[in-house]
Design a protein around this motif. Structure first.
Motif, PDB file in Angstrom:
ATOM      1  N   UNK A 168       0.901  -1.306   0.084  1.00  0.00           N
ATOM      2  CA  UNK A 168      -0.142  -0.103   0.082  1.00  0.00           C
ATOM      3  C   UNK A 168       0.781   1.239   0.033  1.00  0.00           C
ATOM      4  N   UNK A 169       0.459   2.407  -0.591  1.00  0.00           N
ATOM      5  CA  UNK A 169       0.872   3.319  -0.531  1.00  0.00           C
ATOM      6  C   UNK A 169      -0.118   4.705  -0.407  1.00  0.00           C
ATOM      7  N   UNK A 170       0.426   5.575   0.562  1.00  0.00           N
ATOM      8  CA  UNK A 170      -0.452   6.869   0.686  1.00  0.00           C
ATOM      9  C   UNK A 170      -0.191   8.190   0.118  1.00  0.00           C
ATOM     10  N   UNK A 171      -0.779   8.571  -0.718  1.00  0.00           N
ATOM     11  CA  UNK A 171      -0.510   9.654  -1.601  1.00  0.00           C
ATOM     12  C   UNK A 171      -1.255  10.937  -0.990  1.00  0.00           C
ATOM     13  N   UNK A 172      -0.569  12.273  -0.771  1.00  0.00           N
ATOM     14  CA  UNK A 172      -1.120  13.257  -0.284  1.00  0.00           C
ATOM     15  C   UNK A 172      -0.854  14.586  -1.347  1.00  0.00           C
ATOM     16  N   UNK A 173      -1.968  15.461  -1.444  1.00  0.00           N
ATOM     17  CA  UNK A 173      -1.725  16.465  -2.121  1.00  0.00           C
ATOM     18  C   UNK A 173      -0.449  17.539  -1.449  1.00  0.00           C
ATOM     19  N   UNK A 174       0.346  18.029  -2.212  1.00  0.00           N
ATOM     20  CA  UNK A 174       1.351  18.983  -1.755  1.00  0.00           C
ATOM     21  C   UNK A 174       1.737  20.204  -2.665  1.00  0.00           C
ATOM     22  N   UNK A 175       2.448  21.102  -2.304  1.00  0.00           N
ATOM     23  CA  UNK A 175       2.936  22.009  -3.031  1.00  0.00           C
ATOM     24  C   UNK A 175       3.759  21.486  -4.421  1.00  0.00           C
ATOM     25  N   UNK A 176       3.593  22.226  -5.338  1.00  0.00           N
ATOM     26  CA  UNK A 176       4.445  21.539  -6.658  1.00  0.00           C
ATOM     27  C   UNK A 176       6.032  21.329  -6.259  1.00  0.00           C
ATOM     28  N   UNK A 177       6.423  22.278  -5.463  1.00  0.00           N
ATOM     29  CA  UNK A 177       7.858  22.302  -5.264  1.00  0.00           C
ATOM     30  C   UNK A 177       8.003  20.807  -4.566  1.00  0.00           C
ATOM     31  N   UNK A 178       7.375  20.379  -3.771  1.00  0.00           N
ATOM     32  CA  UNK A 178       7.589  19.183  -2.898  1.00  0.00           C
ATOM     33  C   UNK A 178       7.038  17.883  -3.727  1.00  0.00           C
ATOM     34  N   UNK A 179       6.743  17.992  -5.080  1.00  0.00           N
ATOM     35  CA  UNK A 179       6.000  16.999  -5.944  1.00  0.00           C
ATOM     36  C   UNK A 179       6.936  15.636  -5.745  1.00  0.00           C
ATOM     37  N   UNK A 180       6.601  14.604  -5.422  1.00  0.00           N
ATOM     38  CA  UNK A 180       7.302  13.189  -5.510  1.00  0.00           C
ATOM     39  C   UNK A 180       7.461  12.490  -6.979  1.00  0.00           C
ATOM     40  N   UNK A 181       6.328  12.432  -7.520  1.00  0.00           N
ATOM     41  CA  UNK A 181       6.003  11.846  -8.823  1.00  0.00           C
ATOM     42  C   UNK A 181       6.554  12.881  -9.971  1.00  0.00           C
ATOM     43  N   UNK A 182       7.693  12.707 -10.315  1.00  0.00           N
ATOM     44  CA  UNK A 182       8.087  13.467 -11.365  1.00  0.00           C
ATOM     45  C   UNK A 182       7.475  13.182 -12.837  1.00  0.00           C
TER      46      UNK A 182
END
Length: 335
Positions: A168-182
């Motif tokens: 499982x993975x939990x994804x959360x909205x964030x600022x564009x600067x801290x985006x993980x999925x490139x």
């Protein structure tokens, strides 16, 4: 039409679960004509986990989900969306709703994605779209499969390969600067669907002619191993390279390569074609075999737990399998 991206995607936490019952190659060799040496030399697999008793897909999927939730400040009620990637549901109509109920995630929309061994990658990309477009803030993505119930245990070509598990993975909205999925890349070749499938067979013994044209049952896993191997070692490196090129990244910048855990020969061949050293390849195939949609999140969670992955590491996730489907995600890990 593409929607405008308004949010970044943060990978908050991962979790995983496997059944307790461990089936070694030695046990398999008591069922079919094979040996530990023969299996390991051709697949890289030593053992696999199999669901037993009254346990179900939802049981291991919920354990993996709860483990991920425990690493965050979220409760199940905070989840907006649940995507369950599975090709072995409890219910042919879908099992995500059962997972939602078991977790008590009563505010979450829940649905299944069926894409076999590419399922987790496609589910992650789907979740990212919902977050990036500003529709949902907290998404639970689960890859879980119980391939043992669709395995022909008298077929040496397939019974040595598969195991059960969940990640499982939990994804959360964030600022564009801290985006993980490139970035990501997905593809399908439906012309080759019959190279790896569980096909539906009509019941030819039905007395009622009308009913016999509709009723039947699903068979077991069938696979053309040589064709699947050629497909994987050809298409997966292309997908990864396409993804890297779109982000102006080089292969040398990859810290970790995490492929669907199908077969050690495939993992080694893909890494070799991309000239990625073996020390950068994450694998737990030896312990679990091919767990389909669970394989990538299961291996990712274990690598994170083992502190193998560090802040700022660039991880390539790539799944491939039935459909035939394949896909890649470029992930930047941030604590």
């Amino acid at each position: 039409m593409k929607s405008s991206i308004t949010q970044g995607v943060k990978l908050l936490a991962t979790g995983s679960a496997v059944p307790n019952l461990c089936i070694s190659n030695q046990v398999i060799s008591n069922i079919v004509n094979t040996s530990d040496e023969w299996i390991f030399s051709r697949t890289g697999i030593k053992e696999r986990r199999i669901l037993s008793n009254n346990n179900s897909l939802i049981d291991i999927a919920s354990i993996a989900s709860l483990k991920a939730l425990e690493k965050t400040n979220l409760n199940a009620i905070d989840i907006d969306l649940i995507i369950l990637a599975t090709s072995t549901p409890n219910d042919l109509f879908g099992s995500a709703s059962q997972l939602q109920a078991k977790l008590g995630a009563n505010n979450a929309v829940a649905f299944d994605i069926t894409a076999a061994c590419s399922g987790f990658i496609i589910a992650m990309v789907t979740a990212a779209q919902f977050i990036q477009n500003g529709n949902y803030s907290n998404v639970l993505v689960v890859g879980a499969d119980v391939l043992s119930k669709w395995t022909d245990w008298s077929d040496r070509r397939t019974c040595i390969l598969f195991g059960d598990g969940a990640g499982a993975a939990i994804l959360q909205s964030s600022s564009l600067i801290s985006n993980n999925i490139l970035g990501f890349h997905l593809n399908t070749n439906g012309q080759k669907f019959n190279q790896l499938n569980i096909h539906y067979e009509l019941d030819k013994h039905q007395e009622n002619v009308f009913m016999s044209s509709m009723q039947g049952k699903f068979n077991v896993i069938t696979m053309n191993g040589k064709e699947v191997y050629k497909f994987a070692v050809s298409k997966v490196p292309q997908s990864i390279q396409h993804c890297l090129d779109s982000l102006n990244l080089s292969v040398d910048q990859i810290d970790w390569l995490l492929l669907h855990q199908a077969n050690a020969r495939i993992l080694n061949a893909v890494a070799s074609r991309l000239m990625i050293p073996k020390k950068k390849v994450i694998s737990n195939l030896e312990k679990y075999g091919n767990t389909s949609a669970a394989s990538i999140p299961l291996a990712l969670d274990e690598a994170i737990q083992d502190y193998k992955i560090n802040h700022g590491d660039l991880i390539v996730l790539s799944g491939f399998g039935a459909g035939l489907t394949w896909g890649t995600i470029i992930l930047k890990w941030q604590v």
